[in-house]
Write a protein that holds these residues in place. Sequence first.
Motif, PDB file in Angstrom:
ATOM      1  N   GLY A 146       0.777  -1.228   0.000  1.00 55.26           N
ATOM      2  CA  GLY A 146       0.000   0.000   0.000  1.00 55.26           C
ATOM      3  C   GLY A 146       0.810   1.280   0.000  1.00 55.26           C
ATOM      4  O   GLY A 146       0.251   2.357  -0.233  1.00 55.26           O
ATOM      5  N   ALA A 147       2.121   1.220   0.258  1.00 60.05           N
ATOM      6  CA  ALA A 147       2.949   2.420   0.325  1.00 60.05           C
ATOM      7  C   ALA A 147       3.637   2.655  -1.015  1.00 60.05           C
ATOM      8  O   ALA A 147       4.240   1.736  -1.587  1.00 60.05           O
ATOM      9  CB  ALA A 147       3.994   2.287   1.427  1.00 60.05           C
ATOM     10  N   LEU A 148       3.557   3.893  -1.503  1.00 59.82           N
ATOM     11  CA  LEU A 148       4.192   4.259  -2.762  1.00 59.82           C
ATOM     12  C   LEU A 148       5.702   4.299  -2.571  1.00 59.82           C
ATOM     13  O   LEU A 148       6.204   4.889  -1.615  1.00 59.82           O
ATOM     14  CB  LEU A 148       3.683   5.625  -3.212  1.00 59.82           C
ATOM     15  CG  LEU A 148       4.025   6.083  -4.634  1.00 59.82           C
ATOM     16  CD1 LEU A 148       3.341   5.209  -5.663  1.00 59.82           C
ATOM     17  CD2 LEU A 148       3.616   7.543  -4.819  1.00 59.82           C
ATOM     18  N   ILE A 149       6.460   3.667  -3.487  1.00 55.22           N
ATOM     19  CA  ILE A 149       7.918   3.589  -3.320  1.00 55.22           C
ATOM     20  C   ILE A 149       8.633   4.032  -4.591  1.00 55.22           C
ATOM     21  O   ILE A 149       8.079   3.998  -5.690  1.00 55.22           O
ATOM     22  CB  ILE A 149       8.369   2.165  -2.940  1.00 55.22           C
ATOM     23  CG1 ILE A 149       8.063   1.145  -4.082  1.00 55.22           C
ATOM     24  CG2 ILE A 149       7.723   1.722  -1.660  1.00 55.22           C
ATOM     25  CD1 ILE A 149       9.196   0.716  -4.915  1.00 55.22           C
ATOM     26  N   ILE A 150       9.871   4.460  -4.414  1.00 52.19           N
ATOM     27  CA  ILE A 150      10.814   4.619  -5.516  1.00 52.19           C
ATOM     28  C   ILE A 150      11.738   3.406  -5.537  1.00 52.19           C
ATOM     29  O   ILE A 150      11.947   2.784  -6.555  1.00 52.19           O
ATOM     30  CB  ILE A 150      11.635   5.912  -5.378  1.00 52.19           C
ATOM     31  CG1 ILE A 150      10.736   7.133  -5.438  1.00 52.19           C
ATOM     32  CG2 ILE A 150      12.695   5.994  -6.479  1.00 52.19           C
ATOM     33  CD1 ILE A 150      11.472   8.443  -5.224  1.00 52.19           C
ATOM     34  N   LEU A 205      15.535  15.839  -6.341  1.00 53.48           N
ATOM     35  CA  LEU A 205      15.418  14.631  -5.519  1.00 53.48           C
ATOM     36  C   LEU A 205      14.641  14.921  -4.245  1.00 53.48           C
ATOM     37  O   LEU A 205      13.749  14.161  -3.849  1.00 53.48           O
ATOM     38  CB  LEU A 205      16.818  14.105  -5.184  1.00 53.48           C
ATOM     39  CG  LEU A 205      16.870  12.888  -4.261  1.00 53.48           C
ATOM     40  CD1 LEU A 205      16.248  11.676  -4.944  1.00 53.48           C
ATOM     41  CD2 LEU A 205      18.302  12.584  -3.857  1.00 53.48           C
ATOM     42  N   PHE A 206      14.944  16.071  -3.604  1.00 54.52           N
ATOM     43  CA  PHE A 206      14.235  16.431  -2.383  1.00 54.52           C
ATOM     44  C   PHE A 206      12.742  16.635  -2.651  1.00 54.52           C
ATOM     45  O   PHE A 206      11.886  16.141  -1.923  1.00 54.52           O
ATOM     46  CB  PHE A 206      14.831  17.704  -1.784  1.00 54.52           C
ATOM     47  CG  PHE A 206      13.971  18.309  -0.703  1.00 54.52           C
ATOM     48  CD1 PHE A 206      13.906  17.745   0.550  1.00 54.52           C
ATOM     49  CD2 PHE A 206      13.184  19.430  -0.972  1.00 54.52           C
ATOM     50  CE1 PHE A 206      13.109  18.280   1.542  1.00 54.52           C
ATOM     51  CE2 PHE A 206      12.369  19.971   0.006  1.00 54.52           C
ATOM     52  CZ  PHE A 206      12.335  19.399   1.268  1.00 54.52           C
ATOM     53  N   GLU A 207      12.420  17.397  -3.716  1.00 50.98           N
ATOM     54  CA  GLU A 207      11.019  17.658  -4.032  1.00 50.98           C
ATOM     55  C   GLU A 207      10.267  16.356  -4.286  1.00 50.98           C
ATOM     56  O   GLU A 207       9.140  16.167  -3.815  1.00 50.98           O
ATOM     57  CB  GLU A 207      10.923  18.573  -5.249  1.00 50.98           C
ATOM     58  CG  GLU A 207      11.310  20.018  -4.966  1.00 50.98           C
ATOM     59  CD  GLU A 207      11.100  20.909  -6.181  1.00 50.98           C
ATOM     60  OE1 GLU A 207      10.936  20.364  -7.286  1.00 50.98           O
ATOM     61  OE2 GLU A 207      11.100  22.138  -6.017  1.00 50.98           O
ATOM     62  N   VAL A 213       7.195  15.159  -1.858  1.00 50.88           N
ATOM     63  CA  VAL A 213       5.841  14.983  -2.381  1.00 50.88           C
ATOM     64  C   VAL A 213       5.340  13.574  -2.121  1.00 50.88           C
ATOM     65  O   VAL A 213       4.209  13.367  -1.668  1.00 50.88           O
ATOM     66  CB  VAL A 213       5.806  15.314  -3.892  1.00 50.88           C
ATOM     67  CG1 VAL A 213       4.506  14.833  -4.516  1.00 50.88           C
ATOM     68  CG2 VAL A 213       5.958  16.812  -4.103  1.00 50.88           C
ATOM     69  N   GLU A 214       6.183  12.587  -2.378  1.00 52.01           N
ATOM     70  CA  GLU A 214       5.765  11.198  -2.173  1.00 52.01           C
ATOM     71  C   GLU A 214       5.468  10.920  -0.706  1.00 52.01           C
ATOM     72  O   GLU A 214       4.505  10.216  -0.375  1.00 52.01           O
ATOM     73  CB  GLU A 214       6.840  10.249  -2.689  1.00 52.01           C
ATOM     74  CG  GLU A 214       6.918  10.232  -4.210  1.00 52.01           C
ATOM     75  CD  GLU A 214       8.183   9.566  -4.707  1.00 52.01           C
ATOM     76  OE1 GLU A 214       9.091   9.315  -3.883  1.00 52.01           O
ATOM     77  OE2 GLU A 214       8.263   9.300  -5.914  1.00 52.01           O
ATOM     78  N   HIS A 265      -1.077  11.125   3.623  1.00 54.78           N
ATOM     79  CA  HIS A 265      -2.458  11.598   3.489  1.00 54.78           C
ATOM     80  C   HIS A 265      -3.242  10.773   2.479  1.00 54.78           C
ATOM     81  O   HIS A 265      -4.189  11.265   1.861  1.00 54.78           O
ATOM     82  CB  HIS A 265      -2.457  13.079   3.109  1.00 54.78           C
ATOM     83  CG  HIS A 265      -1.919  13.969   4.198  1.00 54.78           C
ATOM     84  ND1 HIS A 265      -2.682  14.440   5.236  1.00 54.78           N
ATOM     85  CD2 HIS A 265      -0.656  14.437   4.416  1.00 54.78           C
ATOM     86  CE1 HIS A 265      -1.934  15.178   6.036  1.00 54.78           C
ATOM     87  NE2 HIS A 265      -0.699  15.189   5.572  1.00 54.78           N
ATOM     88  N   GLY A 266      -2.832   9.520   2.339  1.00 55.64           N
ATOM     89  CA  GLY A 266      -3.603   8.579   1.536  1.00 55.64           C
ATOM     90  C   GLY A 266      -3.734   8.943   0.074  1.00 55.64           C
ATOM     91  O   GLY A 266      -4.701   8.555  -0.578  1.00 55.64           O
ATOM     92  N   GLY A 267      -2.804   9.712  -0.462  1.00 49.06           N
ATOM     93  CA  GLY A 267      -2.837  10.086  -1.872  1.00 49.06           C
ATOM     94  C   GLY A 267      -3.732  11.267  -2.176  1.00 49.06           C
ATOM     95  O   GLY A 267      -3.882  11.650  -3.338  1.00 49.06           O
TER      96      GLY A 267
END
Length: 429
Positions: free
Chosen positions: A74-78, A384-386, A390-391, A397-399
Motif C-alpha cells: 500500500g505504500a508508494l515507493i521509488i 530529488l528532495f522535491e 511529495v511522495e 495523506h492517503g494520496g
Amino acid sequence: MGFVLRVVAGPDAGHTLAIPPSQPSRVLVGQSTSCELCLHDREVSRRHLGLDLAEGDLLRATDLGSRNGTRINGALIIEALLAGGERLTLGATTIEVHRAEQAADEPLTLATGFGRLLGASPAMRKLYPLCERLAAANVPVVIEGETGSGKEALAESLHEAGPRASGPFIVLDCAATAPTQLEAALFGLERGGETRLGALEEAHGGTLLLDEIAEIDLELQGKLLRALERGEIRRVGGRQALRVDARVLVATRRNLDQEVAAGRLREDLFYRLSAARIELPPLRRRTGDVTVLARHFWSRMARPGEPPPEDFLARLEAYGWPANVRELQNAVARRAALGDLAEEGTPAAAPPSRASQVTPDDPIATILAQELPFPRARDQALQLFEQRYVEDVLRRHGGNVARAAAASGVARRYFQVIQARTRKLSGGG
C-alpha cells in the motif's frame, strides 16, 4: 535463497516468475515483451519495475519512472528492499513476493575476474558466466552501472574475449562530444578535400562502445538506428553509402528505461541495442573487493616487493567509495607515489570525518560522484528532495492532493506543479 513472484490479481493472475539466487542481472516487470515478467495490464508501464538481488538475501525493487507508480503493501515507493511476504501493486495488478529455497541452484563460479575486471565478491562472481556467454554471442549489449564502476573495462573485456578480438575497439564518449559534432563523430565527414572517418567506420570488423548514448539527440538517434539496421553509413557531406560491420556496446550510468519513458531515448533504438543487458554493482556492494583491488593496483604502482601498509588497507575498507573503482585506483596511486605525504589529500588515507563519511546508497554522494557543475548538481539535489517530499506527504495523506497540499503549507496548485515535475523527471506520464 531466491524469490518467486506470483501474480494474484489482474489480467495475468496465476503467472509466476522465479528469481534464482544466481540471477546475474536486473529482472524487469512491465507491458513490454522484453520484460521477464510481461503483464497485459494497460495501467502498467512498458518497463514499470526492476528487481535485483541485494546483499543480505534481499530483493531490491526499483520503480522505473512508471506513470502510475509502484506500491508495496500500500505504500508508494521509488526503491525498497523486500524480504519476502510483500504484495506489490502495479496498476490493476497485484504480485505476491515469496522467498524460495534453491538448494539445487548452480554454485557460484570460482573465477576471480573476467578479462580486465577483477573481483572475488559474490556480486561479481555471479556475473562472470554471463560475461563469458555475452562475449561469444556477438550481439549488442547495454552495460549499466555507476560512474567509475568499470563499464569500459567490461566492454573491452567482452571485445577481447569474443570473435572480433583481432579487430579494433573504438570508444565514442557521447557526453564529452559537442552535440554539433556528434554526427560527424559517428559517421565521418567529407568536406572539400578533407575526409575523416567516423567511429562506426573505424570500428569496422571490431567493436564500438557508445558511452552515454542518451546524450545523442532524437534526430541523430534515428540516423544511428537506420545505420545499424542496414549495416551502412553515409559520411556527413558524402554521397556514397559505405558498408560497416561493427558490434555495438552501450555503457551508461543513466537508467535507460527512464530515458525511454521520458522520451529522451528512442524505444526502437533501445530495443535494437539491448539484445542483452548487464549491470555492474557499485563498489560498496562488492564485499571484500576493496582489499583485492587495492592490492592489485598497489602491485602495479608501488616499488617492486613493497607490500601495502595494512592500516592503509583497513582505512580503504572503511570508506564508502562514491566514485567506485576509479576513485580507489586514484587513492592507491597517490599513496604509492607519495607515501605518508598522501595523508592530507586522499579521502581514504585517514579515517573520514562524520560529515564526510559516505554511507551506502547515499543519494547526495551519488550526485557528487558525477562531478557535475554546481548548478546542475544543485538542481539534481533539489529535484530529488522535491520528489521524495511529495511522495512522503502523499503517502501520509492517503494520496489526497488537497490534504497533502494543506499539510505542506503551500497552495494546492503549486503542490500539483511540483508533483507533475517530479513525475516528468522520473519518466512518468
